[in-house]
Design a protein around this motif. Sequence first.
Motif, PDB file in Angstrom:
ATOM      1  N   GLY A  23       0.928  -0.943   0.025  1.00  0.00           N
ATOM      2  CA  GLY A  23      -0.367  -0.294   0.111  1.00  0.00           C
ATOM      3  C   GLY A  23       0.956   0.843   0.666  1.00  0.00           C
ATOM      4  O   GLY A  23       0.296   1.888  -0.596  1.00  0.00           O
ATOM      5  N   PHE A  24       1.773   1.183   0.663  1.00  0.00           N
ATOM      6  CA  PHE A  24       2.920   2.349   1.034  1.00  0.00           C
ATOM      7  C   PHE A  24       4.018   2.465  -0.670  1.00  0.00           C
ATOM      8  O   PHE A  24       4.300   3.759  -0.282  1.00  0.00           O
ATOM      9  N   LEU A  25       4.181   1.228  -1.572  1.00  0.00           N
ATOM     10  CA  LEU A  25       4.511   1.245  -2.178  1.00  0.00           C
ATOM     11  C   LEU A  25       5.778   1.465  -1.868  1.00  0.00           C
ATOM     12  O   LEU A  25       7.355   2.200  -2.697  1.00  0.00           O
ATOM     13  N   THR A  26       6.481   0.791  -0.481  1.00  0.00           N
ATOM     14  CA  THR A  26       7.680   0.906  -0.069  1.00  0.00           C
ATOM     15  C   THR A  26       8.179  -0.860  -0.352  1.00  0.00           C
ATOM     16  O   THR A  26       9.459  -0.814   0.070  1.00  0.00           O
ATOM     17  N   VAL A  48      -5.463  -4.658  15.587  1.00  0.00           N
ATOM     18  CA  VAL A  48      -5.248  -4.119  14.100  1.00  0.00           C
ATOM     19  C   VAL A  48      -6.224  -5.430  12.711  1.00  0.00           C
ATOM     20  O   VAL A  48      -6.361  -6.114  13.626  1.00  0.00           O
ATOM     21  N   GLN A  49      -6.440  -4.383  12.163  1.00  0.00           N
ATOM     22  CA  GLN A  49      -7.629  -4.896  10.939  1.00  0.00           C
ATOM     23  C   GLN A  49      -6.864  -4.675  10.050  1.00  0.00           C
ATOM     24  O   GLN A  49      -5.837  -4.326   9.601  1.00  0.00           O
ATOM     25  N   GLY A  50      -7.404  -6.184   9.239  1.00  0.00           N
ATOM     26  CA  GLY A  50      -6.767  -5.972   7.598  1.00  0.00           C
ATOM     27  C   GLY A  50      -7.988  -7.107   6.984  1.00  0.00           C
ATOM     28  O   GLY A  50      -8.350  -7.639   8.090  1.00  0.00           O
ATOM     29  N   VAL A  51      -7.833  -6.432   5.933  1.00  0.00           N
ATOM     30  CA  VAL A  51      -9.010  -7.241   5.441  1.00  0.00           C
ATOM     31  C   VAL A  51      -8.377  -8.142   3.718  1.00  0.00           C
ATOM     32  O   VAL A  51      -7.761  -8.193   3.375  1.00  0.00           O
ATOM     33  N   PHE A  52      -9.539  -9.407   3.940  1.00  0.00           N
ATOM     34  CA  PHE A  52      -8.088 -10.626   2.903  1.00  0.00           C
ATOM     35  C   PHE A  52      -9.799 -10.928   2.176  1.00  0.00           C
ATOM     36  O   PHE A  52     -10.667 -10.801   2.482  1.00  0.00           O
ATOM     37  N   ASP A  53      -8.645 -10.843   0.805  1.00  0.00           N
ATOM     38  CA  ASP A  53      -9.666 -11.893   0.057  1.00  0.00           C
ATOM     39  C   ASP A  53      -9.029 -13.041  -0.706  1.00  0.00           C
ATOM     40  O   ASP A  53      -7.862 -12.868  -1.006  1.00  0.00           O
ATOM     41  N   ALA A  54      -9.572 -14.030  -0.463  1.00  0.00           N
ATOM     42  CA  ALA A  54      -9.099 -15.415  -0.312  1.00  0.00           C
ATOM     43  C   ALA A  54      -8.178 -15.758   0.125  1.00  0.00           C
ATOM     44  O   ALA A  54      -6.556 -16.253  -0.184  1.00  0.00           O
ATOM     45  N   CYS A  57      -4.143 -10.505   2.737  1.00  0.00           N
ATOM     46  CA  CYS A  57      -4.705  -9.308   3.216  1.00  0.00           C
ATOM     47  C   CYS A  57      -4.399  -8.224   1.819  1.00  0.00           C
ATOM     48  O   CYS A  57      -3.625  -7.909   1.026  1.00  0.00           O
ATOM     49  N   VAL A  58      -5.755  -7.207   1.758  1.00  0.00           N
ATOM     50  CA  VAL A  58      -6.051  -5.698   0.898  1.00  0.00           C
ATOM     51  C   VAL A  58      -5.925  -4.886   1.188  1.00  0.00           C
ATOM     52  O   VAL A  58      -5.828  -4.403   0.071  1.00  0.00           O
ATOM     53  N   THR A  82      -3.079   4.144  12.065  1.00  0.00           N
ATOM     54  CA  THR A  82      -1.604   4.616  11.513  1.00  0.00           C
ATOM     55  C   THR A  82      -1.561   2.705  10.553  1.00  0.00           C
ATOM     56  O   THR A  82      -2.858   2.106  10.687  1.00  0.00           O
ATOM     57  N   ALA A  83      -0.972   2.758   9.459  1.00  0.00           N
ATOM     58  CA  ALA A  83      -0.735   2.436   8.739  1.00  0.00           C
ATOM     59  C   ALA A  83      -2.272   1.476   7.999  1.00  0.00           C
ATOM     60  O   ALA A  83      -2.257   0.620   7.868  1.00  0.00           O
ATOM     61  N   VAL A  84      -2.264   2.856   7.111  1.00  0.00           N
ATOM     62  CA  VAL A  84      -3.704   3.099   6.785  1.00  0.00           C
ATOM     63  C   VAL A  84      -3.650   2.872   5.874  1.00  0.00           C
ATOM     64  O   VAL A  84      -2.928   3.815   4.208  1.00  0.00           O
ATOM     65  N   THR A  85      -4.009   1.668   4.534  1.00  0.00           N
ATOM     66  CA  THR A  85      -3.855   1.342   3.052  1.00  0.00           C
ATOM     67  C   THR A  85      -5.404   0.625   2.360  1.00  0.00           C
ATOM     68  O   THR A  85      -5.192  -0.622   2.926  1.00  0.00           O
ATOM     69  N   VAL A  86      -5.173   0.425   1.067  1.00  0.00           N
ATOM     70  CA  VAL A  86      -5.808  -0.586   0.762  1.00  0.00           C
ATOM     71  C   VAL A  86      -5.262  -0.579  -0.280  1.00  0.00           C
ATOM     72  O   VAL A  86      -4.715   0.752  -1.405  1.00  0.00           O
ATOM     73  N   THR A  87      -5.094  -1.872  -1.054  1.00  0.00           N
ATOM     74  CA  THR A  87      -3.978  -2.126  -2.248  1.00  0.00           C
ATOM     75  C   THR A  87      -4.733  -1.637  -3.419  1.00  0.00           C
ATOM     76  O   THR A  87      -6.370  -1.453  -3.563  1.00  0.00           O
ATOM     77  N   PRO A  88      -4.129  -1.505  -4.244  1.00  0.00           N
ATOM     78  CA  PRO A  88      -4.741  -0.459  -5.909  1.00  0.00           C
ATOM     79  C   PRO A  88      -5.616  -1.805  -6.206  1.00  0.00           C
ATOM     80  O   PRO A  88      -6.352  -1.113  -7.163  1.00  0.00           O
ATOM     81  N   THR A  89      -5.473  -2.675  -6.166  1.00  0.00           N
ATOM     82  CA  THR A  89      -6.391  -3.653  -6.704  1.00  0.00           C
ATOM     83  C   THR A  89      -8.351  -3.710  -6.104  1.00  0.00           C
ATOM     84  O   THR A  89      -9.645  -4.250  -6.943  1.00  0.00           O
ATOM     85  N   HIS A  90      -8.055  -3.735  -4.740  1.00  0.00           N
ATOM     86  CA  HIS A  90      -9.231  -3.148  -4.115  1.00  0.00           C
ATOM     87  C   HIS A  90      -9.906  -1.910  -3.524  1.00  0.00           C
ATOM     88  O   HIS A  90     -10.528  -1.893  -2.538  1.00  0.00           O
ATOM     89  N   ARG A  91      -9.455  -0.725  -4.485  1.00  0.00           N
ATOM     90  CA  ARG A  91      -9.963   0.313  -3.581  1.00  0.00           C
ATOM     91  C   ARG A  91     -11.009   0.641  -4.240  1.00  0.00           C
ATOM     92  O   ARG A  91     -11.806   0.009  -5.353  1.00  0.00           O
ATOM     93  N   ARG A  92     -11.766   1.371  -3.569  1.00  0.00           N
ATOM     94  CA  ARG A  92     -13.220   2.463  -4.165  1.00  0.00           C
ATOM     95  C   ARG A  92     -14.572   1.040  -3.621  1.00  0.00           C
ATOM     96  O   ARG A  92     -15.331   0.930  -3.877  1.00  0.00           O
ATOM     97  N   ARG A  93     -13.869   0.568  -2.675  1.00  0.00           N
ATOM     98  CA  ARG A  93     -14.649  -0.470  -1.864  1.00  0.00           C
ATOM     99  C   ARG A  93     -15.464  -0.511  -0.672  1.00  0.00           C
ATOM    100  O   ARG A  93     -16.430  -1.451  -0.324  1.00  0.00           O
ATOM    101  N   GLY A  94     -14.623   0.970  -0.028  1.00  0.00           N
ATOM    102  CA  GLY A  94     -15.471   1.008   1.384  1.00  0.00           C
ATOM    103  C   GLY A  94     -14.826   0.521   2.323  1.00  0.00           C
ATOM    104  O   GLY A  94     -15.762   0.391   3.890  1.00  0.00           O
ATOM    105  N   LEU A  95     -13.655  -0.125   2.232  1.00  0.00           N
ATOM    106  CA  LEU A  95     -12.935  -1.035   3.170  1.00  0.00           C
ATOM    107  C   LEU A  95     -12.387  -0.076   3.954  1.00  0.00           C
ATOM    108  O   LEU A  95     -12.605  -0.571   5.140  1.00  0.00           O
ATOM    109  N   LEU A  96     -11.770   0.891   4.053  1.00  0.00           N
ATOM    110  CA  LEU A  96     -11.002   1.789   4.695  1.00  0.00           C
ATOM    111  C   LEU A  96     -12.344   2.494   5.234  1.00  0.00           C
ATOM    112  O   LEU A  96     -12.213   2.837   6.772  1.00  0.00           O
ATOM    113  N   SER A  97     -14.151   2.629   5.154  1.00  0.00           N
ATOM    114  CA  SER A  97     -14.605   3.076   5.478  1.00  0.00           C
ATOM    115  C   SER A  97     -15.045   2.163   7.207  1.00  0.00           C
ATOM    116  O   SER A  97     -15.866   2.183   7.959  1.00  0.00           O
ATOM    117  N   ARG A  98     -15.142   0.742   6.247  1.00  0.00           N
ATOM    118  CA  ARG A  98     -15.437  -0.147   7.672  1.00  0.00           C
ATOM    119  C   ARG A  98     -14.414  -0.541   8.790  1.00  0.00           C
ATOM    120  O   ARG A  98     -14.792  -0.382   9.877  1.00  0.00           O
TER     121      ARG A  98
END
Length: 417
Positions: A23-26, A48-54, A57-58, A82-98
């Motif tokens: 997410g931070f391109l590092t 610590v929260q994460g969103v998982f797809d299959a 972590c995304v 801190t450490a707030v990221t969303v992988t580019p493939t999963h943006r605009r799906r409301g994940l950060l809001s949740r």
Amino acid sequence: MSLDVRTVTASEFPEWMRAVGTGFLTAGKGPDEELVADRLADVDLSRVQGVFDAGRCVATFRSFTQRLTVVGGATVAADAVTAVTVTPTHRRRGLLSRMMATDLAAAKERGDLVASLIAAEYPIYGRYGFGPAAWSAVWEVSVHRTGLDPRRSGQPAGGGRIEMVDGADTRKIGPEVHGALAARQPGAVTRGERWWRRHTGVGPRPDHEKWTEPFYVVHRAADGTVDGLLVYGTDDTWGDAKQPLNTASVRDMIALNPAAERALWHFLCSIDWITTVRSGYRAPDDLLPLLLPDPRAAQLVTNADWLWLRMLDVPRALEARTYGTEASLVLDVRDGAGLAGGRFLLDASDDGARCVPTTRSADLALDVAELATLYLGDESVRRLVDLGRAEELRAGAATTADAVFRTGRRPWCPDVF
């Protein structure tokens, strides 16, 4: 396919750290075992929260406990995000809001008065009720233009002295010096033991964080007490005809009084071979330019938002700080998330305040994010009214509110988190 938003387990933490790097391109690969173990020792996994797809972590999100200094020197409990990221493939799906909704609700339940963060991008966090409460500035100083006498500028006045120390010394001295600053600097946040270890080269670090040992300097007052700390690095640049063109970049600088601040800046600008000084992140009204005989030698290269706050308990937060004058204001605070809104009567004074819910007619109406920009004394109510971001419901209320909230010096957060 459904996305699983959940608290991260110890076994999932390496995958979560890999997603942070994405997410931070590092970093494109996961961290090594030593780095994971070091980070796990300092992390509360329940936050610590994460969103998982299959199983992959995304999206990532973490918070931790922090103390924030407010106007008057009191500290309040803050939910540091801190450490707030969303992988580019999963943006605009409301994940950060949740994830944000989950974290802020938990912070409210714990009794935290505010949430805090350093925003990588400006447009994101206003929609969650955050507002920029303290700004930061960077100056670049052309040493040859300062007008300083190099034979004298490295010698402190008033019996003080400059000493070179090392990282181990800094880990001993630094916490006390920073603690003295944080006791009176609105916007300052706590630094734990791990902060001092990491910033003096102790412990593993990601591949993209290449460690170069800096120089450590302290200023001692005439009585021998340390009242200033400077940490800086240098490059090794030479121009044609063997001319030194080296830049000194400040990594950390704490001064507990103007004399120490002057001495440290003058010392740094007097070092042989240094032709440029980068100030690092400083308060937007830092003394630096005017400590030089020719202030034009210091060019402002960055002036940007830094510490963002989100109010979680308006009455307790407003009661925690002091104010510039005695006055009463009724604030109609709007909060779309339903966490901190309401109408509140603030009875302010220079030695404290009382803030309670009220049914009285409001003097000012504003969003919870705008209240956050006022909280540490940085923003002008009149400017918010002129921008249409606050509404003056009683004539003269904006002028009164500015006298109440504004401070003589601007707030400043020395840290990234």
